[in-house]
Scaffold this motif. Structure first.
Motif, PDB file in Angstrom:
ATOM      1  N   PHE A 155       6.590 -24.713 -15.989  1.00  0.00           N
ATOM      2  CA  PHE A 155       5.394 -24.571 -15.176  1.00  0.00           C
ATOM      3  C   PHE A 155       4.626 -23.280 -15.426  1.00  0.00           C
ATOM      4  CE2 PHE A 155       8.125 -27.302 -12.472  1.00  0.00           C
ATOM      5  CZ  PHE A 155       7.248 -28.335 -12.189  1.00  0.00           C
ATOM      6  N   ILE A 156       5.308 -22.217 -15.809  1.00  0.00           N
ATOM      7  CA  ILE A 156       4.695 -20.889 -15.859  1.00  0.00           C
ATOM      8  C   ILE A 156       4.947 -20.236 -17.208  1.00  0.00           C
ATOM      9  CG2 ILE A 156       4.703 -20.430 -13.380  1.00  0.00           C
ATOM     10  CD1 ILE A 156       7.380 -18.966 -13.794  1.00  0.00           C
ATOM     11  N   LEU A 161       6.449 -14.659 -12.251  1.00  0.00           N
ATOM     12  CA  LEU A 161       6.011 -15.658 -11.278  1.00  0.00           C
ATOM     13  C   LEU A 161       7.126 -16.622 -10.878  1.00  0.00           C
ATOM     14  CD1 LEU A 161       2.455 -16.605 -12.610  1.00  0.00           C
ATOM     15  CD2 LEU A 161       2.987 -15.557 -10.400  1.00  0.00           C
ATOM     16  N   PHE A 162       8.308 -16.486 -11.479  1.00  0.00           N
ATOM     17  CA  PHE A 162       9.362 -17.466 -11.203  1.00  0.00           C
ATOM     18  C   PHE A 162       9.784 -17.485  -9.735  1.00  0.00           C
ATOM     19  CE2 PHE A 162      13.747 -19.059 -11.135  1.00  0.00           C
ATOM     20  CZ  PHE A 162      13.562 -20.284 -11.755  1.00  0.00           C
ATOM     21  N   ARG A 190      -2.867 -21.732 -10.626  1.00  0.00           N
ATOM     22  CA  ARG A 190      -2.241 -21.368 -11.901  1.00  0.00           C
ATOM     23  C   ARG A 190      -2.371 -22.566 -12.847  1.00  0.00           C
ATOM     24  NH1 ARG A 190      -1.950 -16.225 -12.775  1.00  0.00           N
ATOM     25  NH2 ARG A 190      -0.882 -16.921 -14.670  1.00  0.00           N
ATOM     26  N   PRO A 191      -3.484 -22.677 -13.568  1.00  0.00           N
ATOM     27  CA  PRO A 191      -3.731 -23.865 -14.389  1.00  0.00           C
ATOM     28  C   PRO A 191      -2.759 -24.057 -15.538  1.00  0.00           C
ATOM     29  CG  PRO A 191      -5.399 -22.184 -14.795  1.00  0.00           C
ATOM     30  CD  PRO A 191      -4.620 -21.729 -13.600  1.00  0.00           C
ATOM     31  N   GLU A 192      -1.966 -23.026 -15.906  1.00  0.00           N
ATOM     32  CA  GLU A 192      -0.990 -23.257 -16.977  1.00  0.00           C
ATOM     33  C   GLU A 192       0.083 -24.254 -16.563  1.00  0.00           C
ATOM     34  OE1 GLU A 192       1.138 -19.306 -15.461  1.00  0.00           O
ATOM     35  OE2 GLU A 192      -0.813 -20.260 -15.155  1.00  0.00           O
ATOM     36  N   SER A 193       0.176 -24.540 -15.258  1.00  0.00           N
ATOM     37  CA  SER A 193       1.189 -25.462 -14.756  1.00  0.00           C
ATOM     38  C   SER A 193       0.852 -26.920 -15.019  1.00  0.00           C
ATOM     39  CB  SER A 193       1.362 -25.260 -13.252  1.00  0.00           C
ATOM     40  OG  SER A 193       0.154 -25.619 -12.561  1.00  0.00           O
ATOM     41  N   LYS A 350       8.055 -14.967 -23.004  1.00  0.00           N
ATOM     42  CA  LYS A 350       8.101 -14.174 -21.773  1.00  0.00           C
ATOM     43  C   LYS A 350       9.078 -14.736 -20.743  1.00  0.00           C
ATOM     44  CE  LYS A 350       3.579 -11.890 -21.453  1.00  0.00           C
ATOM     45  NZ  LYS A 350       2.418 -11.713 -20.553  1.00  0.00           N
ATOM     46  N   VAL A 351       9.130 -16.058 -20.621  1.00  0.00           N
ATOM     47  CA  VAL A 351      10.044 -16.654 -19.651  1.00  0.00           C
ATOM     48  C   VAL A 351      11.485 -16.457 -20.099  1.00  0.00           C
ATOM     49  CG1 VAL A 351      10.786 -18.836 -18.618  1.00  0.00           C
ATOM     50  CG2 VAL A 351       8.350 -18.268 -18.736  1.00  0.00           C
ATOM     51  N   LEU A 352      11.747 -16.616 -21.380  1.00  0.00           N
ATOM     52  CA  LEU A 352      13.093 -16.365 -21.887  1.00  0.00           C
ATOM     53  C   LEU A 352      13.483 -14.911 -21.660  1.00  0.00           C
ATOM     54  CD1 LEU A 352      15.648 -17.179 -23.431  1.00  0.00           C
ATOM     55  CD2 LEU A 352      14.444 -16.631 -25.552  1.00  0.00           C
ATOM     56  N   GLN A 353      12.567 -13.988 -21.905  1.00  0.00           N
ATOM     57  CA  GLN A 353      12.869 -12.573 -21.727  1.00  0.00           C
ATOM     58  C   GLN A 353      13.337 -12.295 -20.299  1.00  0.00           C
ATOM     59  OE1 GLN A 353      12.407  -9.729 -23.978  1.00  0.00           O
ATOM     60  NE2 GLN A 353      12.562 -11.358 -25.487  1.00  0.00           N
TER      61      GLN A 353
END
Length: 508
Positions: A155-156, A161-162, A190-193, A350-353
């Motif tokens: 989603f992000i 933002l998690f 948050r349009p990336e979702s 970024k999410v993995l980080q």
């Protein structure tokens, strides 16, 4: 004595009695091994008197009972798990020197945990939610945890933002019920979702059990070969049982009849020899291709098109053993996306980080600082300078607990150094919000070309069923997001909502 084989999960106690019917059950003891005096009644003064503090058996029972539960996972609370093996079927040594992939026919013991992401331990298995699909490989170089979902994206784009994402997926802190204003307010802002939302509300939003869904590493990782050449990769594990999903009304019916539907299905399948399997693939992108890619390959809200980065077969995942005790082997099973082995590593995703730190931290909170010494989490060997802490199990004998020293102990691995990735990083530090980049091209392709007419209709109906519960200004904002994906898509959602509420400002 015979038992109906089609329902093995219902016969666990019958099977236990059958297997142990000729054994001496022995005497009841305390946890310390002392003989229990009485297991049925408390020690009291007379028949109607108070319980005495001298009833140590009672205190032993109650103090253990009070501590039977550990904190449930903040996310992925309810799940099912099993054990099996990974078998290499294709040579990928040109991409990675990881020993887990070293040699066709090689097998590695694995543990797998399936789960829901959002809901609590007591929730129904057929709710609409993303499903977790995490794999622990017990390799000769240590444990490698591939912690993914049943969707190739998320989603992000940024881990910061998690917590907000999970808050809006769970309960309102005041009312303690799920709040559709929270849910749709966040996503409309948050349009990336939108890409993940379309998958979430599509047929694949409610898998028909865990065996009939795909799995994905989701994040971007890196592979390093024996020459030290790095490529980026995505992991895919595609079910050999065939994709199967539940229609929303059927899922609701099953939820009322059997809230543990997916857990029961997995257990029974393995217990009857119907072992599930998945084909394991990678996608590869070179560092040169990263520079020319027309989207950010480290953005977890984006897929890598198969036409440009085809699936490369690697092996198969097989599950053939149920847990012998759910709490010990599944509830205490812990995963960490940062648990890499030489030849496999992370990326600038970024999410993995963010996940690299978060998972080990939450495991230490739930299970204690020595959670990796719990048998189901423990690698084949622990050889370092960490000692002590709550629930130390493997103290490594009399080996020195400091480095450097003159008395022996482990040394740094030359192989691990050679296979540790070197990445050239350039840029100016800052807070970069990429959530408003091109978020609509890929979901537009998904809606217009992947979904047939029937799937589009069900997607829209599923969205309307939930979006109708939000405030009108949030509905209108979300419809505009849908229109950016496809104008007809947004119009149809709007028409569906007009059956439940009056729109005066939305242009159909």
């Amino acid at each position: 004595m015979s038992y109906p084989a089609e329902f093995p999960i219902s016969n666990q106690l019958l099977e236990y009695r059958k297997e142990h019917e000729n054994e001496d059950n022995g005497n009841t003891t305390t946890d310390g091994g002392n003989l229990a005096v009485n297991v049925n009644t408390s020690l009291t003064i007379g028949k109607r008197g108070p319980v005495l503090l001298e009833d140590l058996d009672f205190f032993d029972i109650m103090q253990h009972f009070n501590r039977e539960r550990i904190p449930e996972r903040v996310v992925h609370a309810k799940g099912a798990g099993a054990f099996g093996f990974f078998e290499v079927t294709h040579d990928v040594s040109q991409y990675t020197a990881a020993k887990v992939f070293n040699g066709i026919g090689k097998r590695t013991h694995i543990a797998v945990r399936f789960s829901q992401v959002t809901f609590e331990m007591g929730s129904q298995d057929t709710t609409r939610d993303v499903r977790g699909f995490a794999i622990k490989f017990y390799t000769e170089d240590g444990t490698w945890d591939l912690v993914g979902n049943n969707t190739p994206i998320f989603f992000i784009q940024d881990s910061k933002l998690f917590p907000d994402l999970i808050h809006i997926l769970k309960r309102n802190p005041v009312t303690h019920v799920r709040d559709w204003n929270m849910f749709w307010d966040f996503f409309s802002l948050r349009p990336e979702s939108i890409h993940q939302l379309l998958i979430f509300y599509s047929d694949r939003g409610i898998p028909n059990g865990y065996r009939r869904m795909n799995g994905y590493g989701s994040n971007t990782f890196s592979l390093i070969n024996k020459e030290g050449v790095l490529v980026y990769c995505k992991f895919h594990y595609l079910t050999n049982q065939g994709i199967s999903n539940l229609e929303a009304n059927s899922a609701t019916l099953i939820a009322g009849q059997d809230p543990d539907y997916a857990l029961r299905d997995l257990y029974n399948a393995i217990a009857t020899g119907n072992f599930p399997s998945w084909n394991f693939y990678i996608q590869v992108m070179t560092q040169e291709q990263v520079q020319t890619c027309n989207f950010n390959p480290f953005d977890v809200t984006k897929v890598w098109p198969h036409s440009s980065y085809p699936l490369i077969p690697v092996g198969q995942l097989h599950l053939n053993k149920n847990p012998s005790n759910y709490f010990a082997e599944i509830e205490q099973l812990s995963f960490n996306p940062g648990s890499f082995v030489p030849g496999i590593n992370g990326s600038p995703d970024k999410v993995l980080q963010g996940r690299l730190m978060a998972y080990s931290d939450t495991s230490r909170y739930r299970l204690g600082v020595n959670y990796l010494q719990i048998p189901v989490n423990s690698p084949n060997r622990i050889n370092n300078f960490n000692r002590d802490g709550f629930m130390t199990i493997r103290s490594q004998g009399g080996a020195p607990n400091y480095h450097p020293n003159s008395f022996g102990g482990p040394e740094e691995s030359v192989r691990a150094k050679l296979l540790y990735p070197s990445m050239e990083l350039k840029g100016i530090s800052g807070f970069y919000d990429l959530g408003f980049d091109d978020n609509f091209t890929q979901p537009r392709i998904f809606y217009q070309t992947v979904l047939d007419d029937g799937a589009k209709t069900r997607l829209i109906q599923n969205i309307v069923n939930d979006l109708k519960n939000a405030s009108s200004f949030i509905q209108e904002r979300q419809i505009n997001v849908f229109k950016n994906v496809d104008s007809e898509f947004g119009r149809r959602v709007c028409v569906g909502l007009k059956k439940f509420c009056d729109f005066t400002e939305v242009d159909l």
